[in-house]
Scaffold this active site. Structure first.
Site, PDB file in Angstrom:
ATOM      1  N   GLN A 207      -4.819  -3.128  -7.026  1.00  0.00           N
ATOM      2  CA  GLN A 207      -5.242  -4.416  -6.452  1.00  0.00           C
ATOM      3  C   GLN A 207      -5.017  -5.496  -7.528  1.00  0.00           C
ATOM      4  OE1 GLN A 207      -7.736  -1.583  -5.867  1.00  0.00           O
ATOM      5  NE2 GLN A 207      -6.092  -1.234  -4.427  1.00  0.00           N
TER       6      GLN A 207
ATOM      7  N   GLY B 147      -0.730   0.671  -3.204  1.00  0.00           N
ATOM      8  CA  GLY B 147       0.598   1.197  -2.859  1.00  0.00           C
ATOM      9  C   GLY B 147       1.570   0.675  -3.882  1.00  0.00           C
ATOM     10  N   HIS B 148       2.090   1.559  -4.705  1.00  0.00           N
ATOM     11  CA  HIS B 148       2.989   1.148  -5.778  1.00  0.00           C
ATOM     12  C   HIS B 148       4.352   1.797  -5.558  1.00  0.00           C
ATOM     13  CE1 HIS B 148      -0.914   0.788  -8.397  1.00  0.00           C
ATOM     14  NE2 HIS B 148      -0.851  -0.108  -7.431  1.00  0.00           N
TER      15      HIS B 148
ATOM     16  N   ASP C 169       0.293  -6.276  -5.151  1.00  0.00           N
ATOM     17  CA  ASP C 169       1.713  -6.067  -4.863  1.00  0.00           C
ATOM     18  C   ASP C 169       2.633  -6.904  -5.743  1.00  0.00           C
ATOM     19  OD1 ASP C 169       0.913  -4.320  -2.821  1.00  0.00           O
ATOM     20  OD2 ASP C 169       0.722  -5.988  -1.414  1.00  0.00           O
TER      21      ASP C 169
ATOM     22  N   LYS D 218       3.168  -4.006 -10.052  1.00  0.00           N
ATOM     23  CA  LYS D 218       2.478  -3.315 -11.149  1.00  0.00           C
ATOM     24  C   LYS D 218       3.030  -1.920 -11.390  1.00  0.00           C
ATOM     25  CE  LYS D 218      -1.378  -3.791  -8.886  1.00  0.00           C
ATOM     26  NZ  LYS D 218      -0.949  -4.684  -7.804  1.00  0.00           N
TER      27      LYS D 218
HETATM   28  P1  GDP Z   1       2.341  -3.056  -6.789  1.00  0.00           P
HETATM   29  O1  GDP Z   1       1.351  -2.704  -5.751  1.00  0.00           O
HETATM   30  O2  GDP Z   1       1.878  -4.179  -7.660  1.00  0.00           O
HETATM   31  O3  GDP Z   1       2.814  -1.882  -7.591  1.00  0.00           O
HETATM   32  O4  GDP Z   1       3.615  -3.621  -6.019  1.00  0.00           O
HETATM   33  P2  GDP Z   1       4.313  -2.955  -4.722  1.00  0.00           P
HETATM   34  O5  GDP Z   1       5.059  -1.747  -5.139  1.00  0.00           O
HETATM   35  O6  GDP Z   1       3.336  -2.816  -3.620  1.00  0.00           O
HETATM   36  O7  GDP Z   1       5.285  -4.136  -4.282  1.00  0.00           O
HETATM   37  C1  GDP Z   1       6.302  -4.593  -5.113  1.00  0.00           C
HETATM   38  C2  GDP Z   1       7.648  -4.403  -4.402  1.00  0.00           C
HETATM   39  O8  GDP Z   1       8.632  -5.204  -5.042  1.00  0.00           O
HETATM   40  C3  GDP Z   1       8.172  -2.978  -4.492  1.00  0.00           C
HETATM   41  O9  GDP Z   1       8.903  -2.698  -3.337  1.00  0.00           O
HETATM   42  C4  GDP Z   1       9.101  -3.030  -5.706  1.00  0.00           C
HETATM   43  O10 GDP Z   1      10.139  -2.073  -5.650  1.00  0.00           O
HETATM   44  C5  GDP Z   1       9.663  -4.401  -5.567  1.00  0.00           C
HETATM   45  N1  GDP Z   1      10.040  -5.060  -6.831  1.00  0.00           N
HETATM   46  C6  GDP Z   1       9.400  -5.036  -8.020  1.00  0.00           C
HETATM   47  N2  GDP Z   1       9.994  -5.854  -8.906  1.00  0.00           N
HETATM   48  C7  GDP Z   1      11.034  -6.428  -8.245  1.00  0.00           C
HETATM   49  C8  GDP Z   1      12.024  -7.410  -8.603  1.00  0.00           C
HETATM   50  O11 GDP Z   1      12.063  -7.927  -9.716  1.00  0.00           O
HETATM   51  N3  GDP Z   1      12.921  -7.767  -7.633  1.00  0.00           N
HETATM   52  C9  GDP Z   1      12.887  -7.235  -6.384  1.00  0.00           C
HETATM   53  N4  GDP Z   1      13.791  -7.639  -5.496  1.00  0.00           N
HETATM   54  N5  GDP Z   1      11.980  -6.313  -6.011  1.00  0.00           N
HETATM   55  C10 GDP Z   1      11.067  -5.928  -6.928  1.00  0.00           C
HETATM   56  P1  IMO Z   2      -1.879  -2.785  -4.761  1.00  0.00           P
HETATM   57  O1  IMO Z   2      -2.471  -1.924  -5.851  1.00  0.00           O
HETATM   58  C1  IMO Z   2      -2.522  -5.850  -1.736  1.00  0.00           C
HETATM   59  C2  IMO Z   2      -6.422  -5.858   0.277  1.00  0.00           C
HETATM   60  C3  IMO Z   2      -6.440  -5.508   1.740  1.00  0.00           C
HETATM   61  C4  IMO Z   2      -7.627  -6.347   2.198  1.00  0.00           C
HETATM   62  C5  IMO Z   2      -8.588  -6.240   1.010  1.00  0.00           C
HETATM   63  C6  IMO Z   2      -9.658  -5.168   1.157  1.00  0.00           C
HETATM   64  O2  IMO Z   2      -0.742  -2.150  -4.039  1.00  0.00           O
HETATM   65  O3  IMO Z   2      -1.585  -4.145  -5.286  1.00  0.00           O
HETATM   66  P2  IMO Z   2      -9.630  -2.528   0.992  1.00  0.00           P
HETATM   67  O4  IMO Z   2      -8.880  -1.503   1.765  1.00  0.00           O
HETATM   68  O5  IMO Z   2      -9.377  -2.480  -0.479  1.00  0.00           O
HETATM   69  O6  IMO Z   2     -11.101  -2.534   1.293  1.00  0.00           O
HETATM   70  O7  IMO Z   2      -9.078  -3.938   1.550  1.00  0.00           O
HETATM   71  O8  IMO Z   2      -7.775  -5.939  -0.116  1.00  0.00           O
HETATM   72  N1  IMO Z   2      -5.765  -4.848  -0.597  1.00  0.00           N
HETATM   73  C7  IMO Z   2      -4.568  -4.999  -1.149  1.00  0.00           C
HETATM   74  N2  IMO Z   2      -3.640  -5.982  -1.016  1.00  0.00           N
HETATM   75  N3  IMO Z   2      -2.285  -4.821  -2.585  1.00  0.00           N
HETATM   76  C8  IMO Z   2      -3.198  -3.839  -2.752  1.00  0.00           C
HETATM   77  O9  IMO Z   2      -3.068  -2.865  -3.665  1.00  0.00           O
HETATM   78  C9  IMO Z   2      -4.393  -3.877  -1.983  1.00  0.00           C
HETATM   79  N4  IMO Z   2      -5.473  -3.081  -1.883  1.00  0.00           N
HETATM   80  C10 IMO Z   2      -6.315  -3.692  -1.045  1.00  0.00           C
HETATM   81  O10 IMO Z   2      -5.244  -5.902   2.380  1.00  0.00           O
HETATM   82  O11 IMO Z   2      -7.242  -7.697   2.317  1.00  0.00           O
HETATM   83 MG    MG Z   3       1.212  -2.547  -3.689  1.00  0.00          MG
END
Ligand code: GDP
Ligand code: IMO
Ligand code: MG
Length: 426
Positions: free
Chosen positions: A222, A40-41, A13, A16
């Site tokens: 991840q 989840g992106h 999270d 990416k």
């Molecule tokens: P990922 O799994 O690595 O793609 O990250 P996620 O999408 O799960 O979580 C990142 C969250 O931070 C998302 O809701 C993005 O919209 C938000 N985000 C990304 N970059 C920034 C930033 O520079 N500032 C803020 N406030 N939010 C951001």
């Molecule tokens: P993104 O791509 C954050 C964590 C789960 C759990 C562990 C194992 O959005 O960064 P799983 O379902 O993969 O067997 O769970 O990994 N986990 C993540 N945490 N971001 C993710 O993906 C994750 N995908 C799995 O919370 O601790």
């Molecule tokens: Mg994510």
């Protein structure tokens, strides 16, 4: 040949998806190499927030071909749902733009049931997407590959047999009622019918792109500390989210990799169980997490769970830089630190009276570590509209410079908000 790798440097999270989306404007092919729809992106485009789980984050850039590589695990039902959702947002998600590797493994109904059953007995806090059981079957040579969907009837029969086998396990080990094997076979055969046109030899697709000098971006899901080999085992996911996963998960040679971009937040978060040295509680934690009022507040994109939060851990980040050969960092969410004073960086750990500067390989040791902090002065100016590094408040500049010197890699990209234009390129 030129591949740019983008991967998570922390526990996931990091942002990416939105950084991939930004880089995809300059890429011809974006390929996912690991994980499944546990990812989840969130990508913000104006008033819209597009949530991607399995589809590569290049899908929102018209010129990009998107590949789901052999290292990924695919849930056909969820894949179809996601394709429909992204299409509803007005995006072309046809086989012209999305290819699924014939060698990717399929997440079957039994995998979902086993993941849920294990979690119910006290697991590690997985996303319950069947990831662990699907990769287990792959390694045990009991899996079903996506290529089998080319013959939906035979595929349905394989799903039925798998379900019957898992039913025995569910009953014996978990005292769970059996799944309906015939219904599973039928729904998966239907899904196969619809996914069939997306199947491809993605090895060939990627190598043709490399031969033709196209720009290939490998998108990680991840992150480093969730890697099955190098993460905080057993509190990890079941794939290689680190750079080695690119080679095996796409079938590309190491010489093709030119740049490795590590994405990290200006602080740290983690979802699910496991050690977390810089974790915060109370007021400060709430301040970093947010209340959920903003779309970027720290609640899981896939599961909605509140994320655990803490200060930036440079011991862990340095480890990620070394392990992956990170050539540059993308630092996200700098805006969130605004108004905090001091801003803290964890530079080493204290363990049994000793100072550790290396990331321990044993999660039990990590759980016993206490953070050693360096305090930096904070800033109170809003940075969300800043687009040039030199226009950042001087203390924010110092923060970024300190991060790069402690991590051992330059910060080339800084994000100051979730919107596409809220980026500072250096
Ligand atoms: P990922 O799994 O690595 O793609 O990250 P996620 O999408 O799960 O979580 C990142 C969250 O931070 C998302 O809701 C993005 O919209 C938000 N985000 C990304 N970059 C920034 C930033 O520079 N500032 C803020 N406030 N939010 C951001
Ligand atoms: P993104 O791509 C954050 C964590 C789960 C759990 C562990 C194992 O959005 O960064 P799983 O379902 O993969 O067997 O769970 O990994 N986990 C993540 N945490 N971001 C993710 O993906 C994750 N995908 C799995 O919370 O601790
Ligand atoms: Mg994510």
């Amino acid at each position: 040949m030129s591949i740019t790798v983008l991967l998570g440097a922390q526990w996931g999270d990091e942002g990416k998806g939105r950084i991939t989306d930004a880089l995809a404007a300059e890429a011809d092919l974006v390929a996912r190499f690991n994980g499944g729809d546990n990812a989840g992106h969130s990508i913000t485009i104006g008033a819209r927030v597009v949530k991607l789980h399995l589809i590569p984050s290049g899908i929102l850039r018209e010129g990009c071909l998107n590949v789901i590589g052999n290292g990924v695990v695919v849930n056909p039902i969820n894949a179809l749902r996601e394709i429909a959702e992204v299409r509803a947002a007005g995006v072309d998600v046809s086989p012209r733009r999305l290819r699924i590797s014939q060698a990717a493994h399929v997440i079957l109904p039994g995998h979902l049931a086993l993941d849920a059953a294990r979690e119910a007995q006290g697991g590690i806090g997985t996303t319950k997407r069947g990831i662990g059981p699907a990769y287990s079957d792959k390694v045990a040579r009991l899996g079903v590959r996506a290529g089998a969907m080319a013959d939906p009837r035979a595929f349905g029969e394989a799903v039925r047999q798998h379900t019957v086998r898992v039913n025995r396990l569910l009953e014996a080990e978990f005292d769970q009622p059996p799944l309906d094997a015939d219904a599973a076979a039928e729904s998966y055969a239907e899904a196969a019918e619809q996914l069939r046109p997306f199947l491809d030899n993605t090895f060939q697709v990627i190598h043709n792109a490399l031969r033709d000098g196209l720009r290939v971006l490998a998108e990680g899901a991840q992150a480093t500390l969730l890697d099955i080999d190098h993460g905080t085992y057993p509190f990890v996911t079941s794939s290689n989210a680190t750079v080695g996963g690119v080679l095996t998960g796409l079938g590309v040679p190491p010489q093709a990799i030119r740049r490795v971009i590590g994405v990290c937040k200006a602080f740290t978060t983690r979802v699910g169980g496991g050690p977390f040295v810089t974790e915060l509680e109370g007021e400060l934690a709430l301040r970093l997490r947010g209340t959920g009022a903003n779309p970027w507040d720290e609640y899981g994109t896939t599961t909605g769970r509140p994320r655990r939060v803490g200060w930036l851990d440079l011991v862990a980040l340095r480890y990620a830089v070394q392990l992956n050969g990170i050539t540059e960092l993308a630092l996200t969410k700098l805006d969130v630190l605004c108004g905090l004073n001091p801003v803290r960086l964890c530079t080493a750990y204290r363990h049994n009276g000793e100072t550790l500067t290396w990331f321990p390989q044993d999660s039990d040791v990590l759980a016993e570590c206490a953070p050693i902090y360096e305090d930096l002065p904070g800033w109170s100016e809003d940075v969300r509209n800043v687009r040039r590094f030199k226009d950042l408040p001087v203390h924010a500049q110092r923060f970024v410079e300190r991060v790069e010197s402690l991590a051992g890699a330059p910060v080339r990209l800084i994000s100051v908000g979730p919107e596409r234009e809220q980026l500072i390129w250096r």
